[in-house]
Design a protein around this motif. Structure first.
Motif, PDB file in Angstrom:
ATOM      1  N   ARG A  85       0.861  -1.181   0.000  1.00 16.28           N
ATOM      2  CA  ARG A  85       0.000   0.000   0.000  1.00 16.28           C
ATOM      3  C   ARG A  85       0.903   1.238   0.000  1.00 16.28           C
ATOM      4  NH1 ARG A  85      -3.499  -0.071   5.006  1.00 16.28           N
ATOM      5  NH2 ARG A  85      -4.986   1.153   3.761  1.00 16.28           N
ATOM      6  N   TYR A  86       1.058   1.842  -1.160  1.00 12.24           N
ATOM      7  CA  TYR A  86       1.944   2.985  -1.308  1.00 12.24           C
ATOM      8  C   TYR A  86       1.282   4.268  -0.811  1.00 12.24           C
ATOM      9  CZ  TYR A  86       5.178   0.342  -4.263  1.00 12.24           C
ATOM     10  OH  TYR A  86       6.085  -0.564  -4.735  1.00 12.24           O
ATOM     11  N   PHE A  87       2.097   5.131  -0.194  1.00 15.69           N
ATOM     12  CA  PHE A  87       1.628   6.472   0.117  1.00 15.69           C
ATOM     13  C   PHE A  87       2.797   7.445   0.046  1.00 15.69           C
ATOM     14  CE2 PHE A  87       2.907   5.050   4.353  1.00 15.69           C
ATOM     15  CZ  PHE A  87       3.443   6.191   4.943  1.00 15.69           C
ATOM     16  N   ALA A  88       2.470   8.722  -0.102  1.00 14.10           N
ATOM     17  CA  ALA A  88       3.497   9.754  -0.239  1.00 14.10           C
ATOM     18  C   ALA A  88       2.958  11.078   0.270  1.00 14.10           C
ATOM     19  CB  ALA A  88       3.925   9.889  -1.705  1.00 14.10           C
ATOM     20  N   PHE A  89       3.864  12.027   0.477  1.00 17.94           N
ATOM     21  CA  PHE A  89       3.502  13.410   0.741  1.00 17.94           C
ATOM     22  C   PHE A  89       4.092  14.250  -0.386  1.00 17.94           C
ATOM     23  CE2 PHE A  89       1.875  11.998   4.549  1.00 17.94           C
ATOM     24  CZ  PHE A  89       1.547  12.985   5.460  1.00 17.94           C
ATOM     25  N   ARG A 146      -1.947   3.012  -8.067  1.00 22.04           N
ATOM     26  CA  ARG A 146      -1.063   2.333  -7.127  1.00 22.04           C
ATOM     27  C   ARG A 146      -0.854   3.055  -5.797  1.00 22.04           C
ATOM     28  NH1 ARG A 146       3.903   0.749 -11.262  1.00 22.04           N
ATOM     29  NH2 ARG A 146       2.584  -0.118 -12.931  1.00 22.04           N
ATOM     30  N   VAL A 147      -1.097   4.352  -5.740  1.00 17.68           N
ATOM     31  CA  VAL A 147      -0.820   5.117  -4.522  1.00 17.68           C
ATOM     32  C   VAL A 147      -2.135   5.343  -3.790  1.00 17.68           C
ATOM     33  CG1 VAL A 147       0.197   7.201  -3.553  1.00 17.68           C
ATOM     34  CG2 VAL A 147       1.144   6.213  -5.661  1.00 17.68           C
ATOM     35  N   GLY A 148      -2.238   4.744  -2.618  1.00 14.91           N
ATOM     36  CA  GLY A 148      -3.509   4.773  -1.904  1.00 14.91           C
ATOM     37  C   GLY A 148      -3.772   6.032  -1.121  1.00 14.91           C
ATOM     38  N   PHE A 149      -2.705   6.761  -0.784  1.00 13.95           N
ATOM     39  CA  PHE A 149      -2.886   7.975   0.017  1.00 13.95           C
ATOM     40  C   PHE A 149      -1.790   8.968  -0.319  1.00 13.95           C
ATOM     41  CE2 PHE A 149      -1.919  10.682   3.616  1.00 13.95           C
ATOM     42  CZ  PHE A 149      -3.176  11.178   3.949  1.00 13.95           C
ATOM     43  N   ILE A 150      -2.161  10.257  -0.400  1.00 12.12           N
ATOM     44  CA  ILE A 150      -1.177  11.318  -0.595  1.00 12.12           C
ATOM     45  C   ILE A 150      -1.494  12.468   0.359  1.00 12.12           C
ATOM     46  CG2 ILE A 150      -0.230  13.050  -2.152  1.00 12.12           C
ATOM     47  CD1 ILE A 150      -0.349  11.232  -4.387  1.00 12.12           C
ATOM     48  N   GLY A 151      -0.498  12.810   1.165  1.00 19.71           N
ATOM     49  CA  GLY A 151      -0.644  13.943   2.066  1.00 19.71           C
ATOM     50  C   GLY A 151      -0.032  15.191   1.468  1.00 19.71           C
TER      51      GLY A 151
END
Length: 280
Positions: A85-89, A146-151
């Motif tokens: 589960r990919y995430f990034a800011f 592919r990216v489930g969350f981005i802050g």
């Protein structure tokens, strides 16, 4: 298992301290093996792959997440481990680019700035980290697939609250102290920068140049701020303001925030030495 795409100068170091304290030895700041670094360049970035992850899992037996500058959603790892589960800011491109220059450049004269902006590797950094190339359309497609969350760095507290909700891990604790702040660094180049006239960075010429070389980043950032982030906010609805206020109060009341002894020991005295001696 989560995978944090640590994009430089977006608040990632602070977020990593949150992950370390929350998950202890279940979290790994995954490093690029030394054997891969000889093929790594500023333009062609090497990535963490399945073999790298599997070696880490031999040491971190209950691993629930990884983070690092070489964790990328465009790599084969995304296809080999669909459960990740990919995430990034992300951050306003001009502000992030300016911070990257101030932190990484060895000189901070106006000439050094011109040389920095002329370097293709420094441009559209956020898009490259997501898509592997300065292609906003591809980055947006990867974000959706592919990216489930981005802050957002500019809305850090809200983002931390929503990240905790997205992770769904009871042990997640969002309290933090800002980490890796440029104003606290005392390297020789930081001391030299303090003696340099930096007013040129606020000129129309410099601002226009930073916007020009980060045009693809701006497209991605605009998409995140107009589409992705509002969608995440809507998922929490009226509960978000109260949760953000509670987080801010906990940050204010918190004493010394430290990760567990064993998490620090495992990373500093076991994992990192093994990477340096080519054992991992």
């Amino acid at each position: 298992m989560y995978a944090f795409i640590h994009i430089e100068k977006t608040g990632g170091s602070t977020l990593t301290t949150i992950l370390r304290r929350s998950f202890g030895t279940r979290h790994c700041d995954i490093r690029l093996p030394l054997a891969k670094r000889r093929y790594h360049s500023r333009v062609q970035r090497a990535c963490i792959d399945l073999a790298d992850l599997q070696r880490v899992q031999l040491l971190y037996r209950n691993l629930c997440g990884i983070a690092g500058h070489f964790v990328t959603p465009y790599s084969d790892l995304a296809r080999q481990c669909p459960e990740l589960r990919y995430f990034a800011f992300v951050r306003d491109p001009v502000a992030r680019y300016r911070s990257h220059f101030l932190n990484r450049s060895l000189s901070h004269t106006e000439q050094a700035f011109d040389e920095w902006t002329a370097s293709a590797w420094s441009q559209n950094w956020q898009t490259r980290m997501i898509a592997g190339e300065p292609n906003a359309e591809k980055a947006i497609e990867i974000i959706e697939q592919r990216v489930g969350f981005i802050g957002l760095t500019e809305r850090f507290d809200e983002s931390v609250v929503m990240l905790g909700d997205w992770l769904g891990e009871p042990s997640f604790r969002g309290e933090y102290r800002p980490a890796n702040q440029l104003k606290k660094k005392r390297r020789p180049r930081d001391l030299a920068r303090e003696q340099t006239d930096m007013r040129y960075l606020k000129t129309d010429r410099a601002l226009a140049r930073m916007a020009e070389v980060n045009a693809e980043d701006q497209k991605v950032y605009d998409y995140v701020t107009s589409t992705v982030f509002p969608r995440q906010v809507a998922a929490l609805r009226e509960a978000l303001p109260a949760k953000v206020a509670a987080l801010q109060q906990r940050c204010h009341d918190a004493g010394l925030l430290m990760e567990s002894f064993w998490a620090n020991f495992s990373r500093t005295f076991v994992y990192e030495p093994l990477v340096r001696c080519h054992a991992m």
